[in-house]
Design a protein around this motif. Structure first.
Motif, mmCIF file in Angstrom:
data_model
loop_
_atom_site.group_PDB
_atom_site.id
_atom_site.type_symbol
_atom_site.label_atom_id
_atom_site.label_comp_id
_atom_site.label_asym_id
_atom_site.label_seq_id
_atom_site.Cartn_x
_atom_site.Cartn_y
_atom_site.Cartn_z
ATOM 1 N N ALA A 377 50.174 25.783 35.686
ATOM 2 C CA ALA A 377 48.771 26.208 35.672
ATOM 3 C C ALA A 377 48.652 27.726 35.763
ATOM 4 N N PHE A 378 49.574 28.351 36.475
ATOM 5 C CA PHE A 378 49.533 29.810 36.619
ATOM 6 C C PHE A 378 49.890 30.499 35.310
ATOM 7 N N MET A 379 50.867 29.946 34.613
ATOM 8 C CA MET A 379 51.223 30.498 33.306
ATOM 9 C C MET A 379 50.090 30.260 32.310
ATOM 10 N N ALA A 380 49.464 29.094 32.412
ATOM 11 C CA ALA A 380 48.326 28.792 31.537
ATOM 12 C C ALA A 380 47.206 29.796 31.733
ATOM 13 N N MET A 381 47.011 30.235 32.985
ATOM 14 C CA MET A 381 45.936 31.193 33.268
ATOM 15 C C MET A 381 46.211 32.563 32.652
ATOM 16 N N THR A 382 47.472 32.887 32.368
ATOM 17 C CA THR A 382 47.771 34.172 31.724
ATOM 18 C C THR A 382 47.259 34.208 30.291
ATOM 19 N N LYS A 383 46.996 33.031 29.729
ATOM 20 C CA LYS A 383 46.505 32.957 28.349
ATOM 21 C C LYS A 383 44.982 32.907 28.295
ATOM 22 N N GLU A 384 44.349 32.943 29.464
ATOM 23 C CA GLU A 384 42.887 32.975 29.548
ATOM 24 C C GLU A 384 42.427 34.422 29.705
ATOM 25 N N GLN A 385 41.206 34.651 30.159
ATOM 26 C CA GLN A 385 40.736 36.020 30.384
ATOM 27 C C GLN A 385 41.365 36.548 31.668
ATOM 28 N N THR A 386 42.189 37.578 31.532
ATOM 29 C CA THR A 386 42.814 38.177 32.707
ATOM 30 C C THR A 386 42.225 39.572 32.934
ATOM 31 N N PHE A 387 42.228 39.994 34.181
ATOM 32 C CA PHE A 387 41.681 41.309 34.523
ATOM 33 C C PHE A 387 42.473 41.884 35.686
ATOM 34 N N LEU A 388 42.484 43.191 35.770
ATOM 35 C CA LEU A 388 43.192 43.876 36.841
ATOM 36 C C LEU A 388 42.321 43.988 38.085
ATOM 37 N N ALA A 389 42.963 44.169 39.211
ATOM 38 C CA ALA A 389 42.235 44.555 40.414
ATOM 39 C C ALA A 389 41.647 45.936 40.165
ATOM 40 N N PRO A 390 40.525 46.272 40.807
ATOM 41 C CA PRO A 390 39.977 47.615 40.619
ATOM 42 C C PRO A 390 40.973 48.669 41.070
ATOM 43 N N ILE A 391 41.186 49.671 40.220
ATOM 44 C CA ILE A 391 42.122 50.749 40.535
ATOM 45 C C ILE A 391 41.321 52.037 40.620
ATOM 46 N N ALA A 392 41.185 52.558 41.837
ATOM 47 C CA ALA A 392 40.341 53.733 42.050
ATOM 48 C C ALA A 392 40.805 54.473 43.294
ATOM 49 N N ASP A 393 40.429 55.732 43.388
ATOM 50 C CA ASP A 393 40.699 56.506 44.590
ATOM 51 C C ASP A 393 39.862 55.970 45.752
ATOM 52 N N ASN A 394 40.243 56.364 46.958
ATOM 53 C CA ASN A 394 39.509 55.988 48.181
ATOM 54 C C ASN A 394 39.483 54.484 48.419
ATOM 55 N N GLY A 395 40.597 53.830 48.084
ATOM 56 C CA GLY A 395 40.655 52.379 48.190
ATOM 57 C C GLY A 395 40.373 51.828 49.575
ATOM 58 N N SER A 396 40.917 52.465 50.619
ATOM 59 C CA SER A 396 40.720 51.930 51.967
ATOM 60 C C SER A 396 39.260 51.991 52.387
ATOM 61 N N GLN A 397 38.561 53.051 51.977
ATOM 62 C CA GLN A 397 37.132 53.157 52.300
ATOM 63 C C GLN A 397 36.314 52.147 51.493
ATOM 64 N N ILE A 398 36.668 51.991 50.226
ATOM 65 C CA ILE A 398 35.977 51.008 49.382
ATOM 66 C C ILE A 398 36.169 49.611 49.945
ATOM 67 N N GLU A 399 37.388 49.310 50.342
ATOM 68 C CA GLU A 399 37.699 47.998 50.921
ATOM 69 C C GLU A 399 36.788 47.704 52.117
ATOM 70 N N GLU A 400 36.651 48.662 52.996
ATOM 71 C CA GLU A 400 35.849 48.460 54.206
ATOM 72 C C GLU A 400 34.375 48.274 53.873
ATOM 73 N N ILE A 401 33.869 49.070 52.942
ATOM 74 C CA ILE A 401 32.454 48.992 52.559
ATOM 75 C C ILE A 401 32.140 47.639 51.937
ATOM 76 N N VAL A 402 32.948 47.231 50.971
ATOM 77 C CA VAL A 402 32.698 45.967 50.259
ATOM 78 C C VAL A 402 32.918 44.774 51.176
#
Length: 432
Positions: A377-402
């Motif tokens: 099922a995990f390999m099957a999901m690679t053939k669906e719509q995949t997306f990355l985790a958000p990649i941005a500066d200030n990650g620790s602050q963003i994490e806390e806010i969200v």
């Protein structure tokens, strides 16, 4: 002359052994420790002048130790890095740029599955070599599902929407059973005395919502950002808001436990204890459930959303070198080996994770099949719509806010639209 010569040789060997360089390596997943210990054993045989000392600690303690280690000068030379963490480390010059070493040693970087190498680069610098990838799927208690008349085919073909929940919610209701054996489709269902919940959200989640809500939100039309490193993040999206409101509303229907009641126990333990029939989880947990869920269970693809697609975060970890390491050359040799087909084939043979080198994930799936686990099922999901985790500066602050905003929603203190609007403004102000 022979005796002094032998003594001199012995002294020389002892001195060489004493001067062997030690590379400190850290990871957070205990399930992966045996595989990487084997890689370390093989590496040390080929590099007798280098020893590798591996330490493992849980997720929260791990990142605390890494961060404090940077400050105190005691960080590991090499460590498993995460896409949500590395932008801040790179900006603060805590990571060694590997690009000159890659060029010098002519390291092949096209051996990895598509996109994994590139996500660890910025401004012509490279901050890690890929080690593995993961996707998310649903884990189902098939023993319970069969008793409730729910088939594997139904579970493999679910659809979802935030209005009425689609076929996903209908199956979840069938799987939710009260203490008297009534399921949630029955007029006699007692939602105050639930024996088995049909579905359990792991929690509010933070900036990535990797297993908690990202797959639902993206299949509903949400996107985190326009591209990696783009400073604008769309946490105020109505598509995300209605997704969070939907998930936060499941306990009121009696089909999920409240966030308060699951905060200490957790969804994984609920599944193992047969208190939750379906939970979302990542491929890195395959071995954990294989060893702890002592009943018939199955991994199934995530449901299709209003977009008509299934969606999953496609996350790739990498090994990075601390810029303050005193053994950079030795650390680089270890990272090169970690990123090689030799080490990753070894990791694949343990069937714990899907390594990054092309072709090794299939070997991991075969290793898991030998243990009686179908992880396709995990390999099957690679053939669906995949997306990355958000990649941005200030990650620790963003994490806390969200995270704080999401908690307001899941604890019933705020509607998602209001909480996320405020959070989004704070997040985007950080990266202007």
């Amino acid at each position: 002359m022979s005796k002094p010569t032998l003594t001199l040789v012995a002294l020389t060997l002892a001195s060489t052994a004493a001067c062997a360089a030690e590379v400190k390596y850290a990871l957070w997943d205990s399930n992966q420790l045996p595989a990487y210990q084997q890689c370390a054993t093989d590496f040390q045989k080929a590099n007798p002048g280098i020893s590798v000392k591996i330490t493992q600690s849980g997720w929260d303690d791990y990142w605390t130790a890494i961060s404090t280690g940077f400050i105190s000068g005691t960080a590991p030379d090499v460590f498993t890095n995460h896409l949500a963490k590395y932008p801040e480390f790179a900006r603060n010059a805590q990571l060694l740029d590997l690009s000159p070493l890659i060029a010098r040693d002519k390291v092949k970087t096209d051996i990895y599955s598509s996109g994994l190498y590139e996500t660890w680069g910025r401004d012509a610098k490279q901050y890690g070599l890929p080690k593995d990838w993961d996707t998310v799927a649903f884990l189902v208690n098939m023993e319970h599902a069969k008793k409730q008349g729910v088939t594997l085919a139904e579970l493999q073909n679910m659809s979802w929407n935030p209005k009425d929940g689609g076929s996903f919610e209908q199956l979840v209701k069938k799987l939710t059973v009260d203490s008297k054996g009534n399921n949630a489709t029955s007029p006699n269902f007692d939602k105050k005395n639930v024996a088995v919940y049909g579905y359990q959200t792991p929690g509010p989640g933070g900036m990535t919502g990797q297993t908690e809500w990202s797959h639902f939100a993206v299949s509903n039309g949400f996107k985190f950002q326009d591209a990696p490193w783009n400073g604008k993040l769309y946490y105020d999206s109505p598509k995300l808001a209605e997704t969070l409101d939907y998930l936060a509303g499941l306990p009121a229907k009696g089909v999920s436990a409240t966030t308060e009641s699951t905060k200490s126990l957790g969804s994984d333990a609920m599944f193992v204890g047969k208190k939750a029939a379906i939970v979302p989880q990542g491929s890195w947990m395959i071995s954990y459930f294989a060893g702890n869920a002592k009943f018939d269970h199955a991994w199934v693809p995530l449901p299709k959303g209003p977009t008509g697609k299934r969606a999953t975060m496609f996350n790739g970890l990498a090994d990075s070198i601390w810029a303050g390491s005193k053994v950079k050359e030795e650390a680089w040799k270890w990272v090169k080996y970690l990123g090689s087909a030799d080490c990753q084939n070894t990791v694949a043979s343990y069937g714990v994770v899907f390594p990054a080198v092309k072709g090794t994930a299939e070997k991991a799936i075969e290793a898991q099949k030998k243990k009686g686990v179908d992880s396709s099922a995990f390999m099957a999901m690679t053939k669906e719509q995949t997306f990355l985790a958000p990649i941005a500066d200030n990650g620790s602050q963003i994490e806390e806010i969200v995270k704080n905003a999401n908690e307001q929603v899941f604890f019933g203190k705020s509607k998602a639209t209001d909480a996320l609007k405020t959070a989004s403004a704070k997040v985007n102000a950080l990266n202007k």
